[in-house]
Design a protein around this motif. Sequence first.
Motif, short mmCIF file in Angstrom:
data_model
loop_
_atom_site.label_atom_id
_atom_site.label_comp_id
_atom_site.label_asym_id
_atom_site.label_seq_id
_atom_site.Cartn_x
_atom_site.Cartn_y
_atom_site.Cartn_z
N ALA A 29 -10.62 34.76 -14.63
CA ALA A 29 -10.41 34.52 -16.06
C ALA A 29 -10.25 33.02 -16.30
N THR A 30 -11.03 32.28 -15.57
CA THR A 30 -11.08 30.83 -15.67
C THR A 30 -12.42 30.38 -15.11
N ALA A 31 -12.70 29.09 -15.16
CA ALA A 31 -13.93 28.55 -14.58
C ALA A 31 -13.71 27.09 -14.27
N ALA A 32 -14.70 26.49 -13.63
CA ALA A 32 -14.65 25.08 -13.29
C ALA A 32 -16.07 24.54 -13.33
N PHE A 33 -16.22 23.26 -13.09
CA PHE A 33 -17.55 22.65 -13.15
C PHE A 33 -18.32 22.82 -11.85
N SER A 34 -17.70 23.40 -10.84
CA SER A 34 -18.39 23.66 -9.58
C SER A 34 -17.70 24.79 -8.84
N HIS A 35 -18.43 25.45 -7.96
CA HIS A 35 -17.84 26.50 -7.13
C HIS A 35 -16.82 25.90 -6.17
N GLU A 36 -17.06 24.65 -5.75
CA GLU A 36 -16.11 23.98 -4.86
C GLU A 36 -14.76 23.78 -5.54
N ALA A 37 -14.81 23.43 -6.83
CA ALA A 37 -13.56 23.24 -7.57
C ALA A 37 -12.81 24.57 -7.73
N MET A 38 -13.54 25.65 -7.97
CA MET A 38 -12.91 26.97 -8.06
C MET A 38 -12.28 27.35 -6.72
N HIS A 39 -13.00 27.09 -5.65
CA HIS A 39 -12.48 27.40 -4.32
C HIS A 39 -11.18 26.63 -4.05
N ALA A 40 -11.20 25.35 -4.40
CA ALA A 40 -10.00 24.53 -4.18
C ALA A 40 -8.82 25.05 -4.99
N ALA A 41 -9.09 25.46 -6.23
CA ALA A 41 -8.02 25.91 -7.11
C ALA A 41 -7.37 27.20 -6.64
N HIS A 42 -8.19 28.13 -6.11
CA HIS A 42 -7.67 29.46 -5.81
C HIS A 42 -7.49 29.76 -4.32
N GLU A 43 -8.18 29.03 -3.48
CA GLU A 43 -8.09 29.30 -2.05
C GLU A 43 -7.31 28.24 -1.28
N ILE A 44 -7.27 27.04 -1.80
CA ILE A 44 -6.59 25.94 -1.09
C ILE A 44 -5.28 25.56 -1.79
N ASN A 45 -5.36 25.15 -3.05
CA ASN A 45 -4.17 24.68 -3.74
C ASN A 45 -3.31 25.80 -4.32
N GLY A 46 -3.95 26.77 -4.94
CA GLY A 46 -3.22 27.85 -5.59
C GLY A 46 -2.18 28.53 -4.73
N PRO A 47 -2.54 28.93 -3.51
CA PRO A 47 -1.56 29.63 -2.67
C PRO A 47 -0.31 28.80 -2.33
N THR A 48 -0.40 27.49 -2.45
CA THR A 48 0.77 26.65 -2.18
C THR A 48 1.65 26.47 -3.41
N ILE A 49 1.18 26.95 -4.57
CA ILE A 49 1.86 26.70 -5.84
C ILE A 49 2.44 27.96 -6.45
N VAL A 50 1.62 29.02 -6.53
CA VAL A 50 1.97 30.15 -7.39
C VAL A 50 2.43 31.37 -6.59
N HIS A 51 2.87 32.36 -7.33
CA HIS A 51 3.42 33.57 -6.72
C HIS A 51 2.39 34.68 -6.60
N GLU A 52 1.42 34.72 -7.52
CA GLU A 52 0.38 35.74 -7.49
C GLU A 52 -0.95 35.11 -7.90
N ILE A 53 -2.02 35.47 -7.19
CA ILE A 53 -3.37 35.14 -7.61
C ILE A 53 -4.14 36.46 -7.65
#
Length: 208
Positions: free
Chosen positions: A171-195
């Motif tokens: 329910a979001t997007a980015a300007f590249s698949h790499e940016a989406m990967h970073a947001a949800h697979e790399i950075n997200g898990p270190t920040i949030v409680h649920e993805i």
Amino acid sequence: MTNKKYDSTNTGLLLVDPYNDFLASEGKLYPYAKEVAESVNMLEHLKEIVDAVRKSGIQVFFVPHHRFEPGDFSTWKYPTPYQLASAKAQPFAKGTWGGEFHPDFQPQEGDIIIKEHWSQSGFANTDLDHQLKVHGISKIIIIGMLANTCIESTARFGMELGYHVTLVKDATAAFSHEAMHAAHEINGPTIVHEILTTEELIKALGGN
């Protein structure tokens, strides 16, 4: 009492930057996010989540970016290159169609529109934290644009302030698949409680 993970007693939906320039096919920024947005069926998922949240009675908060005006950042001491480029392009410019909320995401009675954020975090220099607190919100679900900038920054700030934070990766997007990967697979898990996915979230809200 309720056993649902998300309910109207303590949960708020943050709808970040639902502008025509981001979400409409004719928008200034949509072409840059088009490939990613369509690959995850973003627009339909945003609609599904907003509908489900409204049916559940969860409070909706619009979290808009600053609507650009001529001269923005021209007197700032340290504007970033990204800010200067944005000021030049004038996405979601004040008084323009691009700076209006998408027709599918119009505020309804009872929704709360947060003060516009100048950079990436919906919390920084706005009334978001105050509005969440006075409405008894301790859990926030964040959807909208862009995954690796405003969504991630708002999520990070919210976590630091003590909120339970949920992201919805389709329910979001980015300007590249790499940016989406970073947001949800790399950075997200270190920040949030649920993805979650949209389907998982709607089930958690008590939907089908």
